[in-house]
Design a protein around this motif. Structure first.
Motif, PDB file in Angstrom:
ATOM      1  N   VAL A 416       0.857  -1.180   0.000  1.00 13.38           N
ATOM      2  CA  VAL A 416       0.000   0.000   0.000  1.00 13.38           C
ATOM      3  C   VAL A 416       0.897   1.235   0.000  1.00 13.38           C
ATOM      4  N   THR A 417       0.449   2.281  -0.665  1.00 10.37           N
ATOM      5  CA  THR A 417       1.250   3.512  -0.720  1.00 10.37           C
ATOM      6  C   THR A 417       0.836   4.472   0.380  1.00 10.37           C
ATOM      7  N   LEU A 418       1.749   5.372   0.707  1.00  3.47           N
ATOM      8  CA  LEU A 418       1.465   6.393   1.709  1.00  3.47           C
ATOM      9  C   LEU A 418       0.327   7.291   1.239  1.00  3.47           C
ATOM     10  N   ASP A 419       0.300   7.632  -0.036  1.00  7.66           N
ATOM     11  CA  ASP A 419      -0.770   8.487  -0.563  1.00  7.66           C
ATOM     12  C   ASP A 419      -2.125   7.824  -0.394  1.00  7.66           C
ATOM     13  N   GLY A 426      -7.816  10.745   5.239  1.00  3.36           N
ATOM     14  CA  GLY A 426      -7.843  12.197   5.382  1.00  3.36           C
ATOM     15  C   GLY A 426      -6.750  12.713   6.299  1.00  3.36           C
ATOM     16  N   THR A 427      -5.651  11.967   6.383  1.00  5.08           N
ATOM     17  CA  THR A 427      -4.574  12.325   7.304  1.00  5.08           C
ATOM     18  C   THR A 427      -3.355  12.850   6.540  1.00  5.08           C
ATOM     19  N   ASP A 428      -2.344  13.255   7.302  1.00  7.31           N
ATOM     20  CA  ASP A 428      -1.058  13.681   6.744  1.00  7.31           C
ATOM     21  C   ASP A 428       0.061  12.880   7.410  1.00  7.31           C
ATOM     22  N   LEU A 429      -0.109  11.576   7.482  1.00  8.63           N
ATOM     23  CA  LEU A 429       0.881  10.735   8.129  1.00  8.63           C
ATOM     24  C   LEU A 429       2.179  10.705   7.320  1.00  8.63           C
ATOM     25  N   THR A 430       3.285  10.528   8.021  1.00  6.72           N
ATOM     26  CA  THR A 430       4.589  10.415   7.366  1.00  6.72           C
ATOM     27  C   THR A 430       4.963   8.947   7.238  1.00  6.72           C
ATOM     28  N   VAL A 431       6.003   8.675   6.472  1.00  4.77           N
ATOM     29  CA  VAL A 431       6.480   7.300   6.292  1.00  4.77           C
ATOM     30  C   VAL A 431       6.871   6.690   7.629  1.00  4.77           C
ATOM     31  N   SER A 432       7.589   7.445   8.437  1.00  6.89           N
ATOM     32  CA  SER A 432       8.063   6.909   9.720  1.00  6.89           C
ATOM     33  C   SER A 432       6.903   6.589  10.654  1.00  6.89           C
ATOM     34  N   GLU A 433       5.852   7.407  10.632  1.00  7.95           N
ATOM     35  CA  GLU A 433       4.690   7.146  11.488  1.00  7.95           C
ATOM     36  C   GLU A 433       3.985   5.859  11.083  1.00  7.95           C
ATOM     37  N   VAL A 434       3.842   5.637   9.779  1.00  9.28           N
ATOM     38  CA  VAL A 434       3.193   4.416   9.308  1.00  9.28           C
ATOM     39  C   VAL A 434       4.065   3.203   9.609  1.00  9.28           C
ATOM     40  N   GLU A 435       5.368   3.320   9.383  1.00 12.01           N
ATOM     41  CA  GLU A 435       6.280   2.217   9.695  1.00 12.01           C
ATOM     42  C   GLU A 435       6.208   1.858  11.174  1.00 12.01           C
ATOM     43  N   ASP A 449      10.124   4.164  -2.017  1.00 13.27           N
ATOM     44  CA  ASP A 449       9.381   5.205  -2.749  1.00 13.27           C
ATOM     45  C   ASP A 449       7.967   5.391  -2.191  1.00 13.27           C
ATOM     46  N   ASN A 450       7.897   5.522  -0.861  1.00 13.09           N
ATOM     47  CA  ASN A 450       6.623   5.756  -0.169  1.00 13.09           C
ATOM     48  C   ASN A 450       5.614   4.620  -0.361  1.00 13.09           C
ATOM     49  N   GLU A 451       6.102   3.441  -0.717  1.00 11.08           N
ATOM     50  CA  GLU A 451       5.227   2.267  -0.816  1.00 11.08           C
ATOM     51  C   GLU A 451       5.676   1.250   0.223  1.00 11.08           C
ATOM     52  N   PHE A 452       4.696   0.772   1.009  1.00 13.15           N
ATOM     53  CA  PHE A 452       4.980  -0.175   2.081  1.00 13.15           C
ATOM     54  C   PHE A 452       4.634  -1.587   1.597  1.00 13.15           C
ATOM     55  N   THR A 453       5.598  -2.477   1.680  1.00  8.54           N
ATOM     56  CA  THR A 453       5.355  -3.891   1.378  1.00  8.54           C
ATOM     57  C   THR A 453       5.402  -4.635   2.702  1.00  8.54           C
ATOM     58  N   VAL A 454       4.251  -5.162   3.103  1.00 11.21           N
ATOM     59  CA  VAL A 454       4.100  -5.717   4.450  1.00 11.21           C
ATOM     60  C   VAL A 454       3.910  -7.225   4.356  1.00 11.21           C
ATOM     61  N   THR A 455       4.689  -7.962   5.135  1.00 11.70           N
ATOM     62  CA  THR A 455       4.527  -9.411   5.259  1.00 11.70           C
ATOM     63  C   THR A 455       3.637  -9.677   6.470  1.00 11.70           C
ATOM     64  N   GLU A 472      -5.745  -1.143   9.568  1.00 13.48           N
ATOM     65  CA  GLU A 472      -4.822  -1.328  10.684  1.00 13.48           C
ATOM     66  C   GLU A 472      -4.152  -0.011  11.073  1.00 13.48           C
ATOM     67  N   VAL A 473      -3.765   0.768  10.073  1.00 14.92           N
ATOM     68  CA  VAL A 473      -3.165   2.079  10.355  1.00 14.92           C
ATOM     69  C   VAL A 473      -4.174   2.973  11.078  1.00 14.92           C
ATOM     70  N   ALA A 474      -5.417   2.975  10.599  1.00 14.87           N
ATOM     71  CA  ALA A 474      -6.449   3.814  11.215  1.00 14.87           C
ATOM     72  C   ALA A 474      -6.692   3.404  12.667  1.00 14.87           C
ATOM     73  N   ARG A 475      -6.765   2.082  12.909  1.00 11.56           N
ATOM     74  CA  ARG A 475      -7.015   1.600  14.274  1.00 11.56           C
ATOM     75  C   ARG A 475      -5.934   2.048  15.239  1.00 11.56           C
ATOM     76  N   LEU A 476      -4.691   1.825  14.840  1.00 12.38           N
ATOM     77  CA  LEU A 476      -3.588   2.125  15.752  1.00 12.38           C
ATOM     78  C   LEU A 476      -3.294   3.617  15.834  1.00 12.38           C
TER      79      LEU A 476
END
Length: 804
Positions: A416-419, A426-435, A449-455, A472-476
């Motif tokens: 999933v991408t950060l965008d 509707g947020t302005d989360l950064t890469v580090s916050e999502v990680e 490149d702002n794309e998260f590949t999650v196992t 999951e991002v929204a919940r946490l």
């Protein structure tokens, strides 16, 4: 899922977070906590006592006189009626002044002449449900192990100093059907680590493979089967702490071996089953589909007939368990069991669900298999259970395990991408916050490149697409922290259109006037299809009608409303007033499908008002129906645009029917149903109306104009005009209004006379005219001048004469 707060602390550090605070934070993260039960709430003064002496009560056959040490200077005498109380036992004692559930206070008492200073308690009297109490204590007091310390708090020993969170899990969150699964969730919420149970893997010199062989004939249903062997077990009660945790989770204790399998089910979410090795009867276990008509007697002593779509565990000859659901009575662990074969397996949810449903067996194990267990915990759960059996059942765990493994499950990998995350939330989360969020969830994440590949770990089988990762991002991140934004675009989702708003307004007005909404069939008979139609067209016949009574699409709503009136009046309902906003169907030569138009229709019959005390009765008439409609027109702002014109419609009364015109165009009718049709339907005077609702909704009302309340008096003049009987009062009223000009503000009919002294073919209509000027007081001369002009115009245009 019941989650013990104290038990949860074994896996995740909860310091600084109370049970109530934890419940709130779990709920805010997306798993609803339905309640927090404080097990010891309302209980105090219960200690562990030691029964020093017990003798028969001298005056009662079913009472015992006990001398009990409760850790005070002197032992106390307590009268007890429990059949299992005896000398030397450690028991729960409610001392004098103690309070038990239900605000039951313990006082000094005399029972049959003997003093009693307290109460020896059963678990039920301490608030534990009877169905959760071990069978040996279900009809008497609870007996503590001998190492329990006299005078200590009994509630702590029984685990009643705990708080239990009840999680309302949705079907996708099967990962939280275990304490470890909840620990992962809580650790992610609190930003802490998960501590796994320690397992002692010490084994005997013998190998499990020397005792048992496993064969799986239904690999699709059972891709992984693990069997461990534990020798020299001694069946007895499980540790009190384990019993307390099981009861807090809604499971009844049985014995140490069975309790350990249930404990692991709750801890790891992996169902296990223990077989008595000697009762298996052979040295092999074969997993296969059942034969048609094959029978098994399960642990609940019910004989069950199996079918080929049920999966069974067999000894090579006969079934010994219904896979994933319940064990068989022929291989049950009993008090004489010395060697246990421990089963840990991965069964597919569909085959377990089929057997569970067919046999009406809904168990803790089947519920977990149906929703999905973590395949990577099967072996760990078996090792943990074997270790506990070695510790608490004195068993010797044979080396290794016997396995059949055809399982091939790889962790899901989702990107999933950060965008995408920020756009959806509707947020302005950064890469580090999502990680950081994925790290807290203990998901392996690679970012490029702002794309998260999650196992995704296999314990989270509910995550398979990018939307799941966004959730999951929204919940946490916290639903409360998501910004509040308004939708943008040409159409705002959820907003009523102007047409829908007007439909709702009309419904409220009609219901406020006393009409009930009806929803009638759109299908009718060929005979009724064209009755009362606003527009005469050929009706449309269904290709395959259910019956001739429902074979045609309707052209009018009124016939169906009349059917409803007939049904109700036949059941002594004196007054019925109905309306319906529904569709009629007009045949179109240019299209295959009919043209669908929305109409407003109503039907009224019986008494409109009835006041028995005053002796007043007012039946429905034309003007009642007209008044109901005019309230609709007024609400829509169309009163000035509406006209009524006498009309003749085949199914309507020839003298009590009017067309309704909107801006000069006919949009419907109102009037009394023809007496012949009334008689056919056994109805009294019935009034109906039907209009094109689309025409009403599409009409634009005039802008609201403000007029000041007049400060100057008005002058009223009444006139009675003799005219031909065929002359319509409305035509005369229009002539008067035009001739009166700006000074004439109101014109209304207030009388009609056709009696004696009236010339043949004539009638007298009386009008009331009101003159005033908002800027000044009118003089008689000004009013007379305008009034004469009105009389001249009426005489000239209608041939009317003033009645002498």
């Amino acid at each position: 899922m019941f989650v013990s707060y104290k038990w949860l602390q074994d896996y995740v550090d909860l310091s600084g977070v109370t049970a109530d605070e934890l419940a709130e934070r779990i709920t805010k993260s997306g798993i609803e906590v339905e309640g927090v039960e404080k097990k010891s709430e309302g209980i105090k003064g219960v200690v562990i006592g030691h029964v020093l002496e017990r003798e028969q009560h001298p005056n009662a056959d079913k009472l015992n006189k006990c001398l009990v040490d409760i850790g005070q200077d002197n032992p106390v005498q307590i009268i007890c009626g429990a059949p299992n109380v005896d000398k030397g036992q450690k028991v729960a004692v409610a001392t004098v002044g103690a309070v038990l559930p239900g605000n039951f206070k313990i006082k000094k008492a005399k029972l049959r002449g003997e003093e009693s200073n307290g109460m020896i308690c059963s678990l039920q009297e301490l608030g534990i449900e009877a169905k959760l109490v071990a069978k040996e204590f279900s009809t008497g007091i609870f007996v503590f192990p001998n190492d329990a310390k006299v005078g200590e708090d009994a509630l702590e020993y029984l685990g009643l100093d705990d708080e239990v969170l009840e999680l309302g899990l949705t079907p996708n969150r099967a990962d939280c059907l275990s304490m470890l699964g909840v620990a992962y969730e809580v650790a992610a919420i609190l930003g802490r680590d998960v501590k796994w149970p320690e397992i002692d893997s010490a084994n005997a010199n013998e190998n499990a493979s020397e005792y048992i062989e496993v064969k799986v004939d239904a690999a699709e249903d059972n891709p992984l089967y693990v069997a461990k062997v534990i020798k020299d077990v001694k069946i007895g009660p499980s540790p009190l702490w384990m019993q307390a945790r099981l009861m807090a989770s809604g499971i009844r204790p049985h014995n140490n071996v069975v309790d350990i399998t249930n404990y692991i089910l709750l801890e790891y979410g992996q169902p296990l089953h223990a077989f008595d090795y000697e009762r298996i009867g052979t040295k092999e276990i074969v997993v296969r589909r059942a034969n048609q008509g094959e029978k098994i007697t399960t642990l609940d002593d019910a004989e069950r007939t199996l079918a080929p779509d049920h999966l069974v565990i067999t000894n090579g000859n006969q079934p010994i368990a219904l896979a994933g659901v319940m064990g068989g009575a022929n291989s049950e662990v009993g008090s004489d069991t010395t060697t246990v074969v421990l089963e840990a397996a991965y069964f597919t949810g569909a085959v377990v669900r089929k057997a569970s449903k067919d046999h009406g067996l809904r168990s803790e194990a089947s519920a977990r298999f149906e929703k999905g267990v973590d395949p990577n915990r099967v072996r760990q759960a078996a090792e943990r259970a074997a270790d506990l059996m070695a510790k608490y059942a004195g068993g010797t765990v044979l080396a290794g395990s016997v396995e059949v493994d055809t399982l091939s499950i790889e962790p899901a990998v989702v990107s999933v991408t950060l965008d995408k995350i920020n756009v959806l939330l509707g947020t302005d989360l950064t890469v580090s916050e999502v990680e950081d969020i994925f790290t807290k969830l203990q998901f392996e994440v690679n970012t490029e490149d702002n794309e998260f590949t999650v196992t995704i770990p296999t314990r989270r089988g509910d995550i398979s697409i990018e939307a799941d990762l966004v959730e999951e991002v929204a919940r946490l991140y916290g639903y409360d922290n998501l910004p509040t934004t308004l939708p943008v675009g040409a159409a705002i989702p959820g907003k009523l259109t102007a047409y829908q708003q007007k439909r709702r307004q009309v419904r409220r007005v009609l219901e406020g006037a006393g009409l009930y909404q009806a929803v009638t069939y759109s299908l009718t008979s060929e005979e009724k299809a064209a009755q009362f139609a606003l527009e005469k067209r050929e009706s449309i016949r269904l290709a395959m009608p259910m019956s001739e009574e429902r074979s045609q699409l309707r052209l009018s709503i009124v016939p169906q409303l009349l059917e409803v009136l007939k049904y109700n009046t036949a059941r002594q309902n004196d007054f019925i007033a109905l309306y319906e906003i529904g569709s009629v169907f007009l045949k179109s030569e240019a299209a295959d499908l009919p043209e669908e138009r929305e109409h407003l229709a109503g039907a009224l019959t019986g008494l409109w008002e009835a006041h028995p005390w005053q002796g007043e009765k007012k039946p429905v008439d034309f003007f009642v129906a007209k008044g109901v409609l005019e309230s609709v027109f007024d609400t829509l702002g169309l009163m000035e645009n509406i006209e009524y014109r006498q009309a003749e419609i085949a199914e309507m009364h020839p003298g009590r029917t009017a067309e309704i015109l909107l801006d000069g165009k006919v949009i419907g009718f109102i009037g009394q149903v023809h007496p012949i049709i009334q008689n056919e339907l056994d109805l009294k005077e019935t009034y109906v109306f039907e209009l094109s609702f689309k025409a009403l909704a599409d009409a634009e009302p005039e802008a609201i104009r403000y007029e000041a309340i007049p400060r100057f008096p008005s002058i009223t003049r009444d006139i009675a005009l003799v005219v031909d009987k065929e002359t319509v009062a409305g035509d005369i009223q229009r002539v008067i209004a035009e001739a009166g000009g700006k000074l004439l503000k109101e014109v209304g009919v207030f009388d009609l006379y056709e009696g004696e002294n009236m010339e043949q073919g004539k009638k007298s209509i009386a009008f009331s005219l009101k003159y005033f000027d908002p800027q000044r007081t009118l003089t008689d001369e000004e009013v007379t001048k305008t009034h004469d002009k009105v009389l001249s115009a009426v005489k000239e245009k209608t041939g009317a004469k003033l009645r002498g």
